[in-house]
Design an enzyme around this catalytic site. Structure first.
Site, PDB file in Angstrom:
ATOM      1  N   GLU A 164     -47.693  -5.040   8.759  1.00  0.00           N
ATOM      2  CA  GLU A 164     -47.434  -3.625   8.499  1.00  0.00           C
ATOM      3  C   GLU A 164     -46.474  -3.448   7.332  1.00  0.00           C
ATOM      4  OE1 GLU A 164     -46.096   0.307  11.113  1.00  0.00           O
ATOM      5  OE2 GLU A 164     -45.664  -1.712  11.856  1.00  0.00           O
ATOM      6  N   GLU A 173     -48.832   1.872  20.907  1.00  0.00           N
ATOM      7  CA  GLU A 173     -49.420   2.806  19.943  1.00  0.00           C
ATOM      8  C   GLU A 173     -50.933   2.633  19.969  1.00  0.00           C
ATOM      9  OE1 GLU A 173     -48.519   4.385  15.404  1.00  0.00           O
ATOM     10  OE2 GLU A 173     -47.324   2.785  16.290  1.00  0.00           O
TER      11      GLU A 173
END
Length: 897
Positions: free
Chosen positions: A748, A470
């Site tokens: 996260e 990502e």
């Protein structure tokens, strides 16, 4: 004695390649005396470091400005070094002039793309003849012969893809991942290198390795390649000035040669494969491998998009050594570096020619203690090195980086020697400006994790995560963290560059892509009504410039982004039939909120509520920008616009009884933070927030949208003790829960690792994801109490209002501002006595609130009465305590609680 220190041009120390027509100069003032205020300055510019011939002299200019002073009286020439120095006259107890500052310089670049006479060159199209060679990085070279004494030599270079320059077999410069990641179709940065010292009389070999990089390598979780183009290419100019006054220019063109390098594959996500047996003696024209060289091909590509590099380059910042070798239950040999870091491993190895060693990188070990790669998804993070068999060999990668704490070793001979491995930490070379410490070791570790999260995710762009497939410049993450980041490091050049790309990638209607730089439009398909412009993500177009203005007083940046800011709110206005509500389009909502429905990443807060709240907030900030820029007509129009949004919001989301119709923590937080409720409705929202937290045993349920503002809202509402309880919770969900699980960066997910050691998920579980690190703002601006003043931005006027709370006995923050270092520390002693220490830099002032101080006569400053202390401008006895206005200097307040 007054001194002028830290002289800078466009935030940078002695920069090369400034193409700004009117660059800005800043400096700081130091003095032992309190209350120092600049009354005048003198700024001189010369073409000589001795200032024998003055090009421009401001004379004694009666002004207090010491930040962003514009050089608007000089017509700058390309490829020219300008020396400058500053002296000031300052007043404290008396008027005093300083000596000249140390001489500094800036050097202009090519100034205009028409000055590029070089041609784009690439390896020939038939360069790859096998499938394996298709991934091989090319090496380009030329030779230059110098016959006269060189006065100065500069390289100007950029690339499609990445490049690494070499000179006679040695790397040029310490810039990595050049030319950086920009919106390549619209903006491409170039770099400047001073090679004067390398350019003696004789023949020199110039080489350039090319890599795929972000330009044509794999990007994103869809494994897309060639996002911006299909051929790596180099643009190169070497300008040589001789002592006799003549000049030569060496440019990239069809006289260069190309060959395959020893890098068989290099990808940002997947790592690098290197065969040392294929290394070329490339810097010798008579070498045995001269037959492998082919003529390069020149290609056609725009030069009009080339622009100066405004941000600091990515550089090696520090080196970590592994702390242990682990033998996992599955039998793997794993290095533990003790810190989740971003960069790569430099290593030494010995062995036979052709022997292969591998290093694979991961963030965590699993529940059983085994090497864990599932959360890295499709990214391989693998380094493969084939030995040439020539004694001790040393290797480090070129065009890739990894996010890791643990490294699995394959092919290395036992016993493993820790000293043979070094973790090279790479990030944009931003100046560290913020330091925080307190009486709680876990909170200190939290701050450490915030800092390392910023290091790892500020690699040329503000990425969401640095390890999996990502690593994109998500706009939401960036705006949520930007204020914290501006405390920790000087991020002005970093975000100036990123915002230029945001402006370039903005749609004609004003929409903002989910990530900057943007990828192919089809990459974002499948999100919903649009592939761009989610609330709280697109609002980065407004929040980021305004935050930078407050932190650095950068009016020019605000002016540059003002059109983009207006386009964004106009896009929202035009998006549907309700111009003052935002109830159309795709939105991420309160991403990863803990009150989400099963199997959903989006929290329970109504997405229309979130969107309209941010709509109001962005319009209010554009109004503030209009005021700061003197745009009175815009200010009046925006003020009316903002009021109408608030009215529409209250009509839609406020019940007749004056309660918010969305009963979530995040809803209350946004309404309070953005000023969407007032009076009794505000009180009810505050009460509801406290109630919702109490129902969760004083734990949060907020996601990406609500979390950054939660503690600031509580402290502002008079619930500082509750904010402290949230900070100091150690069970899930909380910031310190991660610390109890050994985190060295921000996660996260609140429960990335669960209590039993299992994982939240495999597909989206980064252990270096800075969004929740936005709590750092509260540590600096509420616990320590250091806040900017939007009326006098850049910390020209510092607001210092520490808010001690239960659980901490002391805290201290230091912040290097454009004016110098601000310090705020407090210590609450057992005897019920408070000590506050404050430092205000020269040419700045501060308003300090003394928590718990009720009477002027009780307060001592450095052992004497507050009424007799030097540097005190005014004292205000207010209901919540004493407020003291200070000039510059160091202060020590002590008083009973």
């Amino acid at each position: 004695m007054v001194q002028v220190v830290k002289v800078r041009c466009e935030y940078l120390k002695n920069p090369l390649g400034i193409d700004v027509l009117h660059p800005r100069i800043s400096w700081q003032i130091e003095a032992e005396e309190r209350g120092i205020q600049q009354q005048a300055y003198q700024l001189q510019v010369s073409l000589e470091p001795e200032f024998g011939h003055i090009l421009w002299d401001s004379g004694r200019n009666a002004s207090s400005q010491s930040v962003h002073v514009v050089l608007d009286q000089i017509e700058l020439q390309a490829r020219t070094r300008y020396f400058y120095r500053v002296k000031v006259w300052a007043i404290g107890q008396h008027l005093e002039g300083s000596d000249w500052s140390e001489t500094a310089y800036f050097e202009t670049g090519l100034m205009d793309y028409s000055q590029w006479t070089a041609e784009w060159i690439s390896a020939p199209s038939d360069f790859a003849v096998t499938e394996e060679e298709a991934e091989r990085c090319p090496l380009l070279r030329t030779f230059v012969t110098v016959e006269k004494t060189v006065k100065s030599a500069r390289i100007y270079a950029t690339a499609l893809g990445m490049y690494e320059l070499q000179w006679n077999g040695k790397r040029i410069g310490d810039h990595y991942f050049t030319p950086g990641w920009t919106s390549y179709g619209k903006r491409l940065q170039y770099q400047v290198y001073d090679v004067t010292d390398q350019l003696g009389v004789g023949t020199h070999a110039i080489g350039a390795l090319l890599g795929n990089g972000w330009y044509k390598g794999e990007l994103g979780w869809k494994q897309e390649k060639e996002t911006y183009g299909s051929r790596a290419a180099l643009l190169f100019q070497l300008h040589i000035r001789y002592e006799d006054g003549t000049e030569d220019v060496v440019v990239s063109g069809n006289d260069w040669q190309a060959a395959g390098s020893a890098i068989l594959m290099s990808e940002m996500y997947h790592g690098e494969r290197y065969d040392a047996r294929l290394e070329l003696n490339w810097h010798s024209e008579q070498s045995a491998d001269s037959n492998v060289w082919q003529p390069v091909e020149t290609i056609t590509h725009s030069k009009s998009i080339i622009t100066q590099q405004v941000n600091e380059p990515v550089r090696p910042a520090e080196t970590l050594k592994p702390i242990a070798v682990i033998q996992t239950p599955e039998g793997d040999t794993v290095l533990d570096f003790g810190q989740n870091m971003v960069g790569w491993v430099k290593f030494e190895v010995e062995g036979a020619a052709g022997h292969v060693v591998e290093l694979q990188h991961a963030e965590v070990l699993d529940q059983a203690g085994n090497f864990y790669m599932d959360n890295i998804r499709k990214a391989k993070q693998l380094i493969q090195y084939m030995l040439k068999g020539d004694g001790t060999e040393t290797f480090e990668p070129h065009f890739t980086f990894q996010g890791f704490r643990y490294v699995k070793l394959t092919g290395f001979k036992a016993p493993i020697k820790l000293e043979a491995f070094s973790g090279i930490v790479l990030h944009s070379d931003m100046e560290r400006t913020g330091f925080f410490e307190c009486s709680d070791a876990k909170v200190n570790q939290l701050h450490h994790n915030i800092v390392w999260g910023q290091k790892g995710n500020f690699v040329d762009v503000p990425t969401d995560c640095p390890q999996r497939d990502e690593r994109l410049g998500w706009t939401g993450d960036a705006q949520m963290f930007i204020r914290t980041s501006s405390y920790v490091m000087n991020v002005a050049p970093f975000f100036t560059k990123w915002l230029l790309d945001l402006k370039a990638d903005q749609t004609p209607e004003g929409g903002i892509p989910f990530y900057i730089p943007n990828l192919k439009p089809e990459f974002s398909e499948g999100w919903g009504d649009t592939s761009h412009s989610s609330a709280a993500w697109g609002d980065a177009a407004v929040i980021c410039p305004w935050t930078l203005y407050e932190a650095y007083g950068d009016t020019r940046l605000l002016e540059a982004q003002y059109e983009s800011m207006n386009l964004w709110i106009q896009y929202i206005y035009n998006q549907g039939s309700e111009p003052y509500l935002w109830n159309t389009g795709f939105h991420f909502g309160d991403w990863l909120g803990l009150d989400s429905k099963p199997n959903s990443y989006i929290g329970a807060t109504d997405k229309d509520f979130v969107a309209t709240a941010y709509y109001a907030y962005s319009v209010s900030l554009v109004a503030k920008a209009a005021k700061a820029l003197g745009k009175q007509e815009d200010l009046e129009r925006l003020a009316v616009w903002h009021e109408r949004i608030i009215t529409a919001f209250q009509h839609e989301f406020l019940t007749p009884a004056g309660r918010l119709s969305v009963p979530t923590q995040t809803a209350q937080v946004l309404a309070l933070r953005f000023g969407l409720v007032s009076g009794a409705a505000k009180e009810k929202a505050e009460e509801k927030l406290v109630q919702l937290l109490k129902e969760e045993n004083d734990h949060l349920t907020t996601g990406f949208v609500g979390t950054p503002y939660l503690n600031p809202v509580l402290s502002e509402a008079g619930h500082n003790e509750l904010a402290y309880r949230l900070l100091l919770q150690e069970d899930y969900p909380s910031w310190l829960y991660q610390i109890t699980k050994g985190a060295t960066t921000i996660w996260e997910h609140w429960d990335g690792i669960k209590e039993d050691g299992s994982f939240w998920s495999a597909d989206m579980n980064s252990f270096n994801h800075y969004a929740y690190g936005a709590i750092g703002e509260w540590l600096y601006s509420y616990v320590a109490g250091i806040q900017p003043d939007e009326e006098q931005p850049g910390f020209k006027h510092v607001k210092i209002s520490p808010q001690p709370g239960s659980g901490l006995t002391w805290a201290e923050a230091k912040l290097t501002t454009m004016y110098g270092t601000v310090v705020s520390s407090w210590r609450c002693e057992e005897a019920g006595r408070m000590e506050i220490r404050v430092t205000v830099p020269g040419n700045a002032r501060a308003t300090v609130k003394l928590p718990g101080a009720k009477a002027v006569v009780d307060v001592l400053e450095n052992g004497i009465s507050l009424l007799q202390a030097a540097g005190i401008i005014a004292i205000h006895d207010e209901a919540e305590g004493l407020k003291v206005e200070l000039g510059s200097g160091d202060y020590h307040f002590a008083y009973p609680l």
